[in-house]
Design a protein around this motif. Structure first.
Motif, PDB file in Angstrom:
ATOM      1  N   GLN A  47       2.317 -15.381  -8.848  1.00  0.00           N
ATOM      2  CA  GLN A  47       0.981 -15.399  -8.252  1.00  0.00           C
ATOM      3  C   GLN A  47       0.326 -14.016  -8.233  1.00  0.00           C
ATOM      4  OE1 GLN A  47       3.699 -15.161  -6.428  1.00  0.00           O
ATOM      5  NE2 GLN A  47       3.288 -14.282  -4.383  1.00  0.00           N
ATOM      6  N   GLY A  48       1.114 -12.997  -8.548  1.00  0.00           N
ATOM      7  CA  GLY A  48       0.584 -11.642  -8.564  1.00  0.00           C
ATOM      8  C   GLY A  48       0.853 -10.909  -7.253  1.00  0.00           C
ATOM      9  N   THR A  49       1.073  -9.612  -7.363  1.00  0.00           N
ATOM     10  CA  THR A  49       1.280  -8.741  -6.201  1.00  0.00           C
ATOM     11  C   THR A  49       0.331  -7.555  -6.332  1.00  0.00           C
ATOM     12  OG1 THR A  49       3.616  -9.335  -5.962  1.00  0.00           O
ATOM     13  CG2 THR A  49       2.896  -7.229  -5.015  1.00  0.00           C
ATOM     14  N   LEU A  50      -0.545  -7.400  -5.380  1.00  0.00           N
ATOM     15  CA  LEU A  50      -1.471  -6.268  -5.393  1.00  0.00           C
ATOM     16  C   LEU A  50      -0.769  -5.026  -4.856  1.00  0.00           C
ATOM     17  CD1 LEU A  50      -4.265  -4.993  -5.747  1.00  0.00           C
ATOM     18  CD2 LEU A  50      -4.829  -5.809  -3.437  1.00  0.00           C
ATOM     19  N   VAL A  51      -0.739  -4.002  -5.681  1.00  0.00           N
ATOM     20  CA  VAL A  51      -0.224  -2.699  -5.255  1.00  0.00           C
ATOM     21  C   VAL A  51      -1.401  -1.736  -5.215  1.00  0.00           C
ATOM     22  CG1 VAL A  51       1.302  -0.778  -5.820  1.00  0.00           C
ATOM     23  CG2 VAL A  51       2.059  -3.137  -6.216  1.00  0.00           C
ATOM     24  N   THR A  52      -1.627  -1.176  -4.067  1.00  0.00           N
ATOM     25  CA  THR A  52      -2.726  -0.224  -3.887  1.00  0.00           C
ATOM     26  C   THR A  52      -2.132   1.151  -3.645  1.00  0.00           C
ATOM     27  OG1 THR A  52      -4.106  -1.954  -2.902  1.00  0.00           O
ATOM     28  CG2 THR A  52      -4.779   0.332  -2.539  1.00  0.00           C
ATOM     29  N   VAL A  53      -2.575   2.109  -4.431  1.00  0.00           N
ATOM     30  CA  VAL A  53      -2.108   3.484  -4.283  1.00  0.00           C
ATOM     31  C   VAL A  53      -3.272   4.315  -3.751  1.00  0.00           C
ATOM     32  CG1 VAL A  53      -1.060   5.485  -5.392  1.00  0.00           C
ATOM     33  CG2 VAL A  53      -0.533   3.154  -6.207  1.00  0.00           C
ATOM     34  N   SER A  54      -3.093   4.808  -2.543  1.00  0.00           N
ATOM     35  CA  SER A  54      -4.182   5.548  -1.908  1.00  0.00           C
ATOM     36  C   SER A  54      -3.623   6.512  -0.883  1.00  0.00           C
ATOM     37  CB  SER A  54      -5.146   4.571  -1.237  1.00  0.00           C
ATOM     38  OG  SER A  54      -6.134   5.274  -0.507  1.00  0.00           O
ATOM     39  N   SER A  55      -4.238   7.680  -0.835  1.00  0.00           N
ATOM     40  CA  SER A  55      -3.812   8.671   0.164  1.00  0.00           C
ATOM     41  C   SER A  55      -4.465   8.376   1.517  1.00  0.00           C
ATOM     42  CB  SER A  55      -4.177  10.075  -0.300  1.00  0.00           C
ATOM     43  OG  SER A  55      -5.551  10.174  -0.605  1.00  0.00           O
TER      44      SER A  55
ATOM     45  N   VAL B  47       3.632  -7.793 -16.230  1.00  0.00           N
ATOM     46  CA  VAL B  47       2.293  -7.516 -16.758  1.00  0.00           C
ATOM     47  C   VAL B  47       1.444  -7.055 -15.586  1.00  0.00           C
ATOM     48  CG1 VAL B  47       0.225  -8.542 -17.817  1.00  0.00           C
ATOM     49  CG2 VAL B  47       2.517  -9.301 -18.538  1.00  0.00           C
ATOM     50  N   ARG B  48       0.590  -6.075 -15.798  1.00  0.00           N
ATOM     51  CA  ARG B  48      -0.269  -5.661 -14.704  1.00  0.00           C
ATOM     52  C   ARG B  48      -1.737  -5.719 -15.107  1.00  0.00           C
ATOM     53  NH1 ARG B  48       0.285   0.905 -13.693  1.00  0.00           N
ATOM     54  NH2 ARG B  48      -1.004   1.577 -15.464  1.00  0.00           N
ATOM     55  N   GLN B  49      -2.591  -5.720 -14.087  1.00  0.00           N
ATOM     56  CA  GLN B  49      -4.029  -5.804 -14.316  1.00  0.00           C
ATOM     57  C   GLN B  49      -4.744  -4.961 -13.273  1.00  0.00           C
ATOM     58  OE1 GLN B  49      -5.799  -9.798 -14.019  1.00  0.00           O
ATOM     59  NE2 GLN B  49      -7.111  -9.257 -15.748  1.00  0.00           N
ATOM     60  N   ALA B  50      -5.303  -3.857 -13.710  1.00  0.00           N
ATOM     61  CA  ALA B  50      -6.081  -3.001 -12.809  1.00  0.00           C
ATOM     62  C   ALA B  50      -7.387  -3.716 -12.462  1.00  0.00           C
ATOM     63  CB  ALA B  50      -6.350  -1.663 -13.485  1.00  0.00           C
ATOM     64  N   PRO B  51      -8.001  -3.346 -11.355  1.00  0.00           N
ATOM     65  CA  PRO B  51      -9.238  -4.021 -10.918  1.00  0.00           C
ATOM     66  C   PRO B  51     -10.302  -4.031 -12.011  1.00  0.00           C
ATOM     67  CG  PRO B  51      -8.429  -2.581  -9.195  1.00  0.00           C
ATOM     68  CD  PRO B  51      -7.567  -2.315 -10.395  1.00  0.00           C
ATOM     69  N   GLY B  52     -10.769  -5.212 -12.351  1.00  0.00           N
ATOM     70  CA  GLY B  52     -11.819  -5.350 -13.349  1.00  0.00           C
ATOM     71  C   GLY B  52     -11.394  -5.069 -14.774  1.00  0.00           C
TER      72      GLY B  52
ATOM     73  N   VAL C 214       0.878  -1.172   0.000  1.00  0.00           N
ATOM     74  CA  VAL C 214       0.000   0.000   0.000  1.00  0.00           C
ATOM     75  C   VAL C 214       0.912   1.216   0.000  1.00  0.00           C
ATOM     76  CG1 VAL C 214      -1.794   1.286   1.180  1.00  0.00           C
ATOM     77  CG2 VAL C 214      -1.799  -1.217   1.270  1.00  0.00           C
ATOM     78  N   LYS C 215       0.717   2.074  -0.983  1.00  0.00           N
ATOM     79  CA  LYS C 215       1.582   3.236  -1.146  1.00  0.00           C
ATOM     80  C   LYS C 215       0.756   4.513  -1.312  1.00  0.00           C
ATOM     81  CE  LYS C 215       5.540   1.032  -1.204  1.00  0.00           C
ATOM     82  NZ  LYS C 215       6.586   1.273  -0.174  1.00  0.00           N
ATOM     83  N   LYS C 216       1.381   5.616  -0.951  1.00  0.00           N
ATOM     84  CA  LYS C 216       0.731   6.911  -1.143  1.00  0.00           C
ATOM     85  C   LYS C 216       1.090   7.453  -2.522  1.00  0.00           C
ATOM     86  CE  LYS C 216       0.381   8.187   3.717  1.00  0.00           C
ATOM     87  NZ  LYS C 216      -1.031   7.702   3.706  1.00  0.00           N
ATOM     88  N   PRO C 217       0.220   8.277  -3.071  1.00  0.00           N
ATOM     89  CA  PRO C 217       0.530   8.899  -4.369  1.00  0.00           C
ATOM     90  C   PRO C 217       1.872   9.596  -4.336  1.00  0.00           C
ATOM     91  CG  PRO C 217      -1.748   9.321  -3.765  1.00  0.00           C
ATOM     92  CD  PRO C 217      -1.108   8.663  -2.568  1.00  0.00           C
TER      93      PRO C 217
ATOM     94  N   ASP D 166      -2.340   3.443 -10.870  1.00  0.00           N
ATOM     95  CA  ASP D 166      -1.369   2.350 -10.816  1.00  0.00           C
ATOM     96  C   ASP D 166      -1.825   1.228  -9.873  1.00  0.00           C
ATOM     97  OD1 ASP D 166       1.184   4.843 -10.949  1.00  0.00           O
ATOM     98  OD2 ASP D 166       0.577   3.490 -12.580  1.00  0.00           O
ATOM     99  N   THR D 167      -2.949   1.425  -9.206  1.00  0.00           N
ATOM    100  CA  THR D 167      -3.505   0.353  -8.382  1.00  0.00           C
ATOM    101  C   THR D 167      -3.839  -0.825  -9.282  1.00  0.00           C
ATOM    102  OG1 THR D 167      -4.394   1.843  -6.694  1.00  0.00           O
ATOM    103  CG2 THR D 167      -5.455  -0.319  -6.930  1.00  0.00           C
TER     104      THR D 167
END
Lengths: 121, 107
Positions: free
Chosen positions: A113-121, A37-42, A11-14, A90-91
């Motif tokens: 297996q994939g790594t979820l990166v969440t970018v949120s303030s 390769v990345r995949q945004a939600p949905g 989990v990272k900040k902008p 980039d989430t």
């Protein structure tokens, strides 16, 4: 057996940077190129770049030029994805994937297996 | 850059149906075309490479065809476990572009 094991969720900040690792095993590391390769939600799959496991050179998708760095450590058979200047877009789940050869002209036969990166303030 | 366009974006079919998904490249890519299957929450799985070569361990119900700009993925007799999103991908060099995906639902 071939395995690609990625680091855990972040989990990272902008504006921050993130570094994701992908440790490989079960095959000769230098015999196969690796991709991110990345995949945004949905959303669909988006190719980010390729790294040569022999020389370490990388080619990036134009969209990420200037923000992405891909590196490898041959001593641990691990590759890394460094993405800077994070924004909410980039989430995503970030995957490493092995191509079936080492010429940059093969499909991807094994995936992490994939790594979820969440970018949120 | 070469664009990859899949059709349809989604479809619904019944068990036992023959299903066809199409992928079109904006320029010729010879046979450097792969198909992947992705189930919800899972990692993409390689089904077909070199446009028509079945990946080891993949059911023979799946087949691929085409060359140049037009490609097809066919499922000969749809099974419940085939519910997934399917992606085509070009791999003749960077960028290794994926199609937008085709979501397949079972009626």
């Amino acid at each position: 057996q071939v395995q690609l094991v990625q680091s855990g969720a972040e989990v990272k900040k902008p504006g921050a940077s993130v570094k994701v690792s992908c440790k490989t095993s079960g095959y000769t590391f230098s015999s196969y190129y690796l991709h991110w390769v990345r995949q945004a939600p949905g959303q669909g799959l988006e190719w980010m770049g390729i790294i040569s496991t022999t020389g370490g050179s990388a080619t990036y998708a134009q969209k990420f030029q200037g923000r992405v760095t891909m590196t490898r450590d041959t001593s641990t058979s691990t590759i890394y994805l460094d993405l800077s200047g994070l924004r909410s877009e980039d989430t995503a789940v970030y995957y490493c994937a092995r191509e079936q050869g080492s010429s940059g002209r093969y499909s991807f036969d094994y995936w992490g297996q994939g790594t979820l990166v969440t970018v949120s303030s | 850059d070469i664009q990859m366009t899949q059709s349809p974006s989604s479809l619904s079919a019944s068990v036992g149906d023959r299903v066809t998904i199409t992928c079109r490249a904006s320029q010729g890519i010879s046979n450097f075309l792969a198909w992947y299957q992705q189930k919800p929450g899972k990692v993409p799985k390689l089904l077909i490479y070199a446009a028509s070569t079945l990946q080891s361990g993949v059911s023979s119900r799946f087949s691929g065809s085409g060359s140049g700009t037009d490609f097809t993925l066919t499922i000969s007799s749809l099974q419940p476990e085939d519910a997934a999103t399917y992606y085509c991908q070009k791999y003749n060099g960077a960028p290794y572009t994926f199609g937008q995906g085709t979501k397949l639902e079972i009626k």
